[in-house]
Scaffold this active site. Structure first.
Site, short mmCIF file in Angstrom:
data_model
loop_
_atom_site.label_atom_id
_atom_site.label_comp_id
_atom_site.label_asym_id
_atom_site.label_seq_id
_atom_site.Cartn_x
_atom_site.Cartn_y
_atom_site.Cartn_z
N ASP A 117 100.27 -12.17 42.68
CA ASP A 117 100.04 -11.03 41.81
C ASP A 117 100.86 -11.20 40.54
O ASP A 117 102.04 -11.52 40.60
CB ASP A 117 100.45 -9.73 42.53
CG ASP A 117 99.92 -8.50 41.82
OD1 ASP A 117 98.93 -8.62 41.06
OD2 ASP A 117 100.49 -7.41 42.01
N HIS A 124 101.44 -1.80 30.79
CA HIS A 124 102.05 -1.52 32.09
C HIS A 124 103.51 -1.97 32.13
O HIS A 124 104.40 -1.21 32.52
CB HIS A 124 101.26 -2.21 33.21
CG HIS A 124 101.93 -2.15 34.54
ND1 HIS A 124 102.06 -0.97 35.25
CD2 HIS A 124 102.55 -3.11 35.29
CE1 HIS A 124 102.72 -1.22 36.39
NE2 HIS A 124 103.02 -2.50 36.44
N ARG A 133 114.19 1.32 33.05
CA ARG A 133 115.33 0.83 32.27
C ARG A 133 115.30 1.47 30.89
O ARG A 133 115.17 0.79 29.87
CB ARG A 133 115.26 -0.69 32.14
CG ARG A 133 115.35 -1.46 33.46
CD ARG A 133 115.26 -2.97 33.27
NE ARG A 133 113.96 -3.40 32.77
CZ ARG A 133 112.88 -3.61 33.55
NH1 ARG A 133 112.96 -3.43 34.85
NH2 ARG A 133 111.74 -3.98 33.01
N GLU A 188 97.95 0.56 42.64
CA GLU A 188 97.92 -0.22 41.41
C GLU A 188 96.49 -0.70 41.20
O GLU A 188 95.94 -1.40 42.06
CB GLU A 188 98.89 -1.41 41.48
CG GLU A 188 100.35 -0.98 41.45
CD GLU A 188 101.33 -2.14 41.23
OE1 GLU A 188 100.93 -3.30 41.48
OE2 GLU A 188 102.47 -1.87 40.82
N GLU A 190 93.92 -3.06 39.75
CA GLU A 190 94.02 -4.45 39.28
C GLU A 190 92.67 -5.15 39.35
O GLU A 190 91.76 -4.72 40.06
CB GLU A 190 95.02 -5.24 40.14
CG GLU A 190 96.40 -4.58 40.22
CD GLU A 190 97.49 -5.51 40.69
OE1 GLU A 190 97.23 -6.75 40.75
OE2 GLU A 190 98.59 -5.02 40.98
N ASP A 222 96.74 -2.84 44.74
CA ASP A 222 98.02 -3.38 45.23
C ASP A 222 98.91 -2.19 45.61
O ASP A 222 99.77 -1.76 44.83
CB ASP A 222 98.65 -4.24 44.13
CG ASP A 222 100.01 -4.77 44.52
OD1 ASP A 222 100.28 -4.87 45.72
OD2 ASP A 222 100.79 -5.07 43.60
N ARG A 226 107.29 2.56 45.93
CA ARG A 226 108.19 2.39 44.79
C ARG A 226 109.66 2.51 45.15
O ARG A 226 110.51 1.88 44.52
CB ARG A 226 107.85 3.44 43.71
CG ARG A 226 106.45 3.34 43.17
CD ARG A 226 106.19 2.02 42.52
NE ARG A 226 104.85 1.97 41.92
CZ ARG A 226 104.28 0.86 41.50
NH1 ARG A 226 104.90 -0.31 41.61
NH2 ARG A 226 103.08 0.89 40.97
N GLN A 229 110.58 -0.72 46.87
CA GLN A 229 110.55 -1.77 45.84
C GLN A 229 111.78 -1.70 44.93
O GLN A 229 112.40 -2.73 44.63
CB GLN A 229 109.26 -1.60 45.01
CG GLN A 229 109.06 -2.65 43.92
CD GLN A 229 107.82 -2.35 43.06
OE1 GLN A 229 107.04 -1.44 43.35
NE2 GLN A 229 107.64 -3.12 42.00
N LYS A 242 105.57 -4.04 48.91
CA LYS A 242 104.18 -4.34 48.56
C LYS A 242 103.43 -5.11 49.63
O LYS A 242 102.21 -5.19 49.59
CB LYS A 242 104.12 -5.12 47.25
CG LYS A 242 104.39 -4.27 46.01
CD LYS A 242 104.49 -5.14 44.78
CE LYS A 242 104.69 -4.32 43.51
NZ LYS A 242 103.46 -3.68 43.02
N THR A 246 97.06 -4.82 50.80
CA THR A 246 96.41 -4.99 49.50
C THR A 246 94.91 -4.91 49.76
O THR A 246 94.40 -5.63 50.61
CB THR A 246 96.75 -6.37 48.90
OG1 THR A 246 98.17 -6.53 48.86
CG2 THR A 246 96.18 -6.52 47.51
N THR A 333 98.96 -4.55 37.58
CA THR A 333 98.43 -3.25 37.20
C THR A 333 97.86 -3.28 35.79
O THR A 333 98.50 -3.76 34.87
CB THR A 333 99.56 -2.20 37.23
OG1 THR A 333 100.18 -2.25 38.50
CG2 THR A 333 99.00 -0.80 36.97
N GLU A 347 103.30 5.37 36.51
CA GLU A 347 103.16 5.61 35.07
C GLU A 347 102.52 6.97 34.78
O GLU A 347 102.94 7.67 33.86
CB GLU A 347 102.31 4.51 34.44
CG GLU A 347 102.95 3.14 34.47
CD GLU A 347 101.89 2.07 34.26
OE1 GLU A 347 101.62 1.71 33.12
OE2 GLU A 347 101.31 1.59 35.26
MN MN Z 1 100.57 -5.35 41.48
#
Ligand code: MN
Length: 403
Positions: A117, A124, A133, A188, A190, A222, A226, A229, A242, A246, A333, A347
């Site tokens: 991936d 994204h 961040r 996600e 994708e 995906d 969070r 992760q 993750k 999938t 994503t 997001e």
């Molecule tokens: Mn992904």
């Protein structure tokens, strides 16, 4: 020319699409089929009857033997099917091999080799950077120089319609780390690419050989936890957040069906190194839709993605890593520049701070048990309308007890 199959014209599954899948009827062995309108064409008996060279690949339980046959065979098969399904004179010979979709069971169409991936959408990557961040640099230093990716877990790739159980895992806690059901289960949206033709260990697949190796495209969800992760990902990237599941579509759209969807990339600055150079148009105009239950929550445009699939494959193999039939690599994503084009709840809810409201009035930051996530997409087709990439659907099941 449109298909003579009733309902195929305008369905997104006319002769300009012809995606491949694997199906079974009752207790029959799974075998290869192609979708036309609301039907599956049973290729194995039809191919044998018409003495098609290599028709035994359609008897396989997966698409892998057909994928490995390579672009000449893919194109000959596509031409054969286009003729059968569009020339009315073939109707009597072909019609006995059409099965209504609701009479068949669709299974995972490929044995997934390796699964990679990527992280190719600048919108994204910037959004995630800004959320996680806010005081730092949004894009990692290498981001504009190579398509960043990680190796995922091919054994947990499942076909559309499969449930996904909420995973348990370790996350940051107030006093000490906690273990339990994820509180931040996400989707996600994708675009996945399916490799057909292998490459040797030590060889590279240059960007201009993309079409010699890649058979086609599938939407891909995906699923991501969070909180798990966020706690685990430094410095080696995603792991248990993750790897639990999938989802891909039951139908793989051939690259040849996306010829009209080719579009220029948004622009790459600085210019990528020579091994990642591409001839334009290198992108694909695929318009995704993300649904949570009955609500359309986002429309991510794949055309806005920074790195092209040919560059992903060239980078993946630049070190001599080999390819196998059934390898799967995904875009990461897909998010566009607009707020309603973001391909993840992370997001869309801006890190869980701004809930979105669904059609039934309930709110979401992340997914709840019972939620159904559906990805769909359209792209320009060769008949002047759109082809419809097969949906990827999955429902969230409650977690198992943590102990
Ligand atoms: Mn992904």
């Amino acid at each position: 020319m449109s298909s003579w199959v009733p309902g195929a014209a305008g369905s997104g599954y006319d002769v300009d699409h012809l995606p491949f899948g694997v199906f079974s009827v009752g207790d029959d062995n799974p075998r290869v089929g192609v979708r036309i309108g609301g039907y599956v064409l049973d290729l194995a008996p039809l191919g044998s009857l018409q003495l098609i060279d290599g028709a035994q690949v359609f008897r396989a339980r997966t698409l892998n033997p057909f994928l490995a046959a390579g672009p000449v065979a893919w194109r000959e098969t596509r031409d054969w099917l286009t003729s059968l399904l569009s020339v009315p004179g073939h109707r009597d010979a072909v019609e006995p091999f059409l099965l209504p979709l609701h009479d068949v069971r669709l299974v995972l169409p490929i044995v997934v080799g390796d699964y990679v991936d990527f992280y190719c959408s600048e919108h994204h990557a910037s959004n995630v950077g800004a959320i996680l961040r806010p005081d730092g640099t949004w894009l990692p230093e290498a981001w504009r120089h190579l398509p960043i990716g990680y190796h995922g877990r091919s054994g947990t790739v499942v076909v559309s319609g499969s449930d996904v159980r909420r995973p348990c895992g370790q996350r940051r806690g107030d006093e000490r780390p906690e273990f339990g059901p994820t509180q931040r289960l996400d989707l996600e949206a994708e675009v996945g690419f399916v490799v057909g033709v292998p490459s040797g260990r030590g060889d590279r697949v240059p960007t201009n050989a993309f079409g010699d190796h890649v058979f086609g495209v599938t939407l891909l969800n995906d699923w991501s936890a969070r909180d798990i992760q966020a706690w685990e990902y430094v410095p080696l990237g995603p792991f248990a957040g993750k790897s639990f599941g999938t989802s891909i579509a039951a139908w793989i759209t051939p690259l040849d069906a996306l010829a009209q969807a080719r579009t220029r990339l948004p622009g790459q600055y600085p210019a990528p190194p020579a091994y990642l150079g591409v001839e334009e148009p290198a992108g694909y105009d695929i318009g995704l839709e993300v649904w949570v239950n009955d609500t359309l929550v986002a429309t991510p445009p794949y055309a806005s993605t920074y790195w092209s699939p040919a560059q992903m494959l060239a980078h993946l193999t630049a070190n001599g890593a080999s390819l196998r039939a059934g390898d799967l690599f995904a875009s990461g994503t897909v998010s566009g520049p607009r707020a309603d084009e973001r391909g993840s709840l992370l997001e869309l809810s801006w890190g869980g701070t701004q809930p979105i409201t669904l059609g039934d009035g309930t709110q979401r930051t992340f997914l709840e048990d019972g939620d159904v996530v559906t990805l769909t997409a359209t792209a320009p087709g060769a008949l002047g309308g759109s082809i419809r990439l097969a949906e990827v659907i999955g429902q969230v099941q409650p977690a198992l007890p943590p102990t």
